[in-house]
Write a protein that holds these residues in place. Structure first.
Motif, PDB file in Angstrom:
ATOM      1  N   ALA A   1       0.809  -1.219   0.000  1.00  0.00           N
ATOM      2  CA  ALA A   1       0.000   0.000   0.000  1.00  0.00           C
ATOM      3  C   ALA A   1       0.845   1.273   0.000  1.00  0.00           C
ATOM      4  O   ALA A   1       0.304   2.368  -0.028  1.00  0.00           O
ATOM      5  N   LEU A   2       2.177   1.140   0.030  1.00  0.00           N
ATOM      6  CA  LEU A   2       3.040   2.319   0.127  1.00  0.00           C
ATOM      7  C   LEU A   2       2.874   3.278  -1.037  1.00  0.00           C
ATOM      8  O   LEU A   2       2.824   4.497  -0.855  1.00  0.00           O
ATOM      9  N   ALA A   3       2.794   2.732  -2.249  1.00  0.00           N
ATOM     10  CA  ALA A   3       2.699   3.601  -3.419  1.00  0.00           C
ATOM     11  C   ALA A   3       1.436   4.446  -3.375  1.00  0.00           C
ATOM     12  O   ALA A   3       1.461   5.656  -3.621  1.00  0.00           O
ATOM     13  N   GLU A   4       0.322   3.794  -3.042  1.00  0.00           N
ATOM     14  CA  GLU A   4      -0.945   4.521  -2.961  1.00  0.00           C
ATOM     15  C   GLU A   4      -0.921   5.540  -1.837  1.00  0.00           C
ATOM     16  O   GLU A   4      -1.347   6.687  -2.003  1.00  0.00           O
ATOM     17  N   ALA A   5      -0.405   5.138  -0.669  1.00  0.00           N
ATOM     18  CA  ALA A   5      -0.379   6.047   0.480  1.00  0.00           C
ATOM     19  C   ALA A   5       0.531   7.233   0.230  1.00  0.00           C
ATOM     20  O   ALA A   5       0.243   8.353   0.641  1.00  0.00           O
ATOM     21  N   ALA A   6       1.642   6.998  -0.456  1.00  0.00           N
ATOM     22  CA  ALA A   6       2.606   8.069  -0.665  1.00  0.00           C
ATOM     23  C   ALA A   6       2.047   9.191  -1.529  1.00  0.00           C
ATOM     24  O   ALA A   6       2.391  10.351  -1.351  1.00  0.00           O
ATOM     25  N   ARG A   7       1.187   8.832  -2.487  1.00  0.00           N
ATOM     26  CA  ARG A   7       0.670   9.880  -3.353  1.00  0.00           C
ATOM     27  C   ARG A   7      -0.661  10.472  -2.840  1.00  0.00           C
ATOM     28  O   ARG A   7      -1.248  11.335  -3.472  1.00  0.00           O
ATOM     29  N   THR A   8      -1.111   9.950  -1.663  1.00  0.00           N
ATOM     30  CA  THR A   8      -2.352  10.469  -1.105  1.00  0.00           C
ATOM     31  C   THR A   8      -2.063  11.686  -0.245  1.00  0.00           C
ATOM     32  O   THR A   8      -1.788  11.570   0.942  1.00  0.00           O
ATOM     33  N   LYS A   9      -2.058  12.820  -0.875  1.00  0.00           N
ATOM     34  CA  LYS A   9      -1.899  14.093  -0.189  1.00  0.00           C
ATOM     35  C   LYS A   9      -3.064  14.959  -0.614  1.00  0.00           C
ATOM     36  O   LYS A   9      -3.143  15.429  -1.748  1.00  0.00           O
ATOM     37  N   VAL A  10      -4.010  15.129   0.293  1.00  0.00           N
ATOM     38  CA  VAL A  10      -5.249  15.822  -0.034  1.00  0.00           C
ATOM     39  C   VAL A  10      -5.120  17.303   0.285  1.00  0.00           C
ATOM     40  O   VAL A  10      -4.662  17.658   1.371  1.00  0.00           O
ATOM     41  N   PRO A  11      -5.482  18.193  -0.644  1.00  0.00           N
ATOM     42  CA  PRO A  11      -5.487  19.628  -0.330  1.00  0.00           C
ATOM     43  C   PRO A  11      -6.362  19.899   0.895  1.00  0.00           C
ATOM     44  O   PRO A  11      -7.470  19.368   1.012  1.00  0.00           O
ATOM     45  N   TRP A  12      -5.857  20.739   1.778  1.00  0.00           N
ATOM     46  CA  TRP A  12      -6.579  21.001   3.022  1.00  0.00           C
ATOM     47  C   TRP A  12      -7.981  21.551   2.766  1.00  0.00           C
ATOM     48  O   TRP A  12      -8.922  21.213   3.483  1.00  0.00           O
ATOM     49  N   THR A  13      -8.115  22.386   1.761  1.00  0.00           N
ATOM     50  CA  THR A  13      -9.436  22.986   1.512  1.00  0.00           C
ATOM     51  C   THR A  13     -10.466  21.924   1.154  1.00  0.00           C
ATOM     52  O   THR A  13     -11.644  22.063   1.499  1.00  0.00           O
ATOM     53  N   ARG A  14     -10.049  20.876   0.467  1.00  0.00           N
ATOM     54  CA  ARG A  14     -10.990  19.810   0.110  1.00  0.00           C
ATOM     55  C   ARG A  14     -11.468  19.066   1.358  1.00  0.00           C
ATOM     56  O   ARG A  14     -12.636  18.670   1.443  1.00  0.00           O
ATOM     57  N   ILE A  15     -10.579  18.883   2.323  1.00  0.00           N
ATOM     58  CA  ILE A  15     -10.973  18.238   3.572  1.00  0.00           C
ATOM     59  C   ILE A  15     -11.929  19.136   4.352  1.00  0.00           C
ATOM     60  O   ILE A  15     -13.003  18.709   4.793  1.00  0.00           O
TER      61      ILE A  15
END
Length: 416
Positions: A185-199
């Motif tokens: 799952a490292l590859a998927e987790a590494a690119r999961t950076k969500v813009p704060w405004t979307r959260i």
């Protein structure tokens, strides 16, 4: 749990010493409300720094430093108790308590996957109840027996002792960060950076705020004014009022543990997160609001205590469940930052609620009427917030939209 218990003990101390401070220092209800409001203003500002602290300092040491500062803020009142000293010390305490909730929850969540975070959240939130059940009577006894100065001294000592316990016992768990994720799952987790405004603009985040803000306002009113309500408004003795402070929290303990155990089971078995983390806390908040609305109609003191205890206790399920809901829609390395902002925004209610209550009490025909009216106001707001939360919160759907490369285009499907 112990640190969160100290956190809430620091908050409730102002309510426990309210009458002695008014008698000895000549402080009005409005001034005490202002001191509580200043605390929560600083608390709100401090909460926005949780993500920064988590990014640059290890949880092990950041929480120790914060706890030492809390203890230090108690000492000025021991040696020079004035309203000015109270106000400044509460502001400093508030600023450094602000980020602690998010950091404590982040430390807890390093040991639990997203579908099993309701009960751990409840255990942390239960520290609020334990503070009222155990710490409030103990502090009340200290205050009545030795004087209000010793209440501050006791909390300073306990805070320093906690630091020693923490340093020799705590370590991060397997869900601490991306580096702890399984290799596949490292590859998927590494690119999961969500813009704060979307959260922050997601339906779940906004819905959770709609529920948490009015409940937090009610919590701050209880922390600041409930002992005075029981003593001055309902006629109980000071020792009785301080001891009865824990009754609503006993109800809250049972309600939180039962509700989060059930909702975690629902989630673990593939049930709807919208029901578990949206509908359930919404219903609890509605029950809480209705209980507060009827207070002016009740004229038997013990019945008022029962109504406040039942409504407040049921409403408290909002806190752990909404925290879990927010954590569900965030990547692991953004949980502390998102929770920091979430807890800081809900703390805005703490800036507004105590002074409003103080003003209502001062303007009312009697203290009993004033306290009942203030609880009624917050009960009405709670019902509105509950309806909004039930309409918006859907963690699984928002998590799918935020944490995957492609947004969820289905209006009906939900992944659990």
């Amino acid at each position: 749990m112990l640190l969160y218990m100290i956190n809430y003990s620091d908050k409730l101390l102002l309510g426990l010493v309210a009458q002695p401070l008014k008698e000895e220092l000549g402080i009005s209800s409005a001034q005490l409300g202002f001191a509580a409001s200043a605390f929560f203003m600083a608390f709100t500002i401090g909460g926005f720094f949780a993500g920064t602290i988590n990014r640059f300092a290890a949880l092990r040491w950041s929480l120790v430093i914060i706890a030492v500062i809390w203890a230090a803020t108690m000492f000025p009142m021991v040696i020079a108790g004035t309203f000015a000293v109270l106000l400044v010390s509460r502001i400093i305490l508030g600023f450094f308590e602000g980020p602690s909730g998010a950091l404590i929850l982040s430390a807890t969540y390093t040991w639990h996957p997203v579908e099993k975070r309701g009960l751990p959240s409840s255990l942390i939130s239960a520290a609020n109840s334990f503070a009222k059940i155990a710490a409030a009577p103990a502090l009340t006894w200290v205050i009545v027996t030795f004087g209000w100065h010793y209440g501050f001294l006791a909390l300073m000592t306990v805070g320093l002792l906690w630091c020693v316990l923490w340093l020799v016992t705590w370590k991060p768990g397997p869900y601490a960060s991306v580096k702890n994720v399984a290799p596949e799952a490292l590859a998927e987790a590494a690119r999961t950076k969500v813009p704060w405004t979307r959260i922050f603009l997601s339906r779940t985040f906004l819905g959770a705020l709609a529920a948490a803000v009015p409940m937090y306002g009610l919590i701050t009113v209880v922390l600041t004014w409930l002992p005075s309500y029981f003593e001055i408004g309902l006629g109980f003795s000071r020792l009785q009022a301080g001891s009865m402070f824990g009754i609503p929290s006993i109800v809250a303990l049972f309600a939180m543990f039962i509700s989060t155990a059930i909702t975690d089971k629902i989630m673990s078995q593939g049930g709807s997160s919208r029901i578990a983390r949206g509908i359930v806390p919404g219903i609890g908040l509605i029950v809480c609001g209705l209980s507060m609305l009827v207070l002016p109609l009740i004229h038997v003191p013990i019945a008022v205590v029962a109504a406040v205890s039942f409504g407040y206790g049921i409403g408290c399920i909002v806190t752990p469940i909404t925290n879990a809901a927010v954590s569900q829609i965030c990547p692991p390395n953004q949980v502390a930052g998102a929770l920091g902002v979430f807890l800081a925004l809900q703390a805005v209610a703490g800036i507004i609620a105590p002074p409003i209550t103080g003003a209502i009490v001062d303007a009312a025909s009697s203290p009993a009427a004033g306290y009942a009216q203030s609880f009624q106001v917050f009960g009405g707001v709670a019902i509105v917030g509950a309806l909004v939360a039930m309409a918006l919160i859907n963690p699984a759907k928002d998590a799918k939209r935020l944490l995957t490369a492609e947004p969820d285009k289905s209006a009906t499907s939900e992944v659990h």
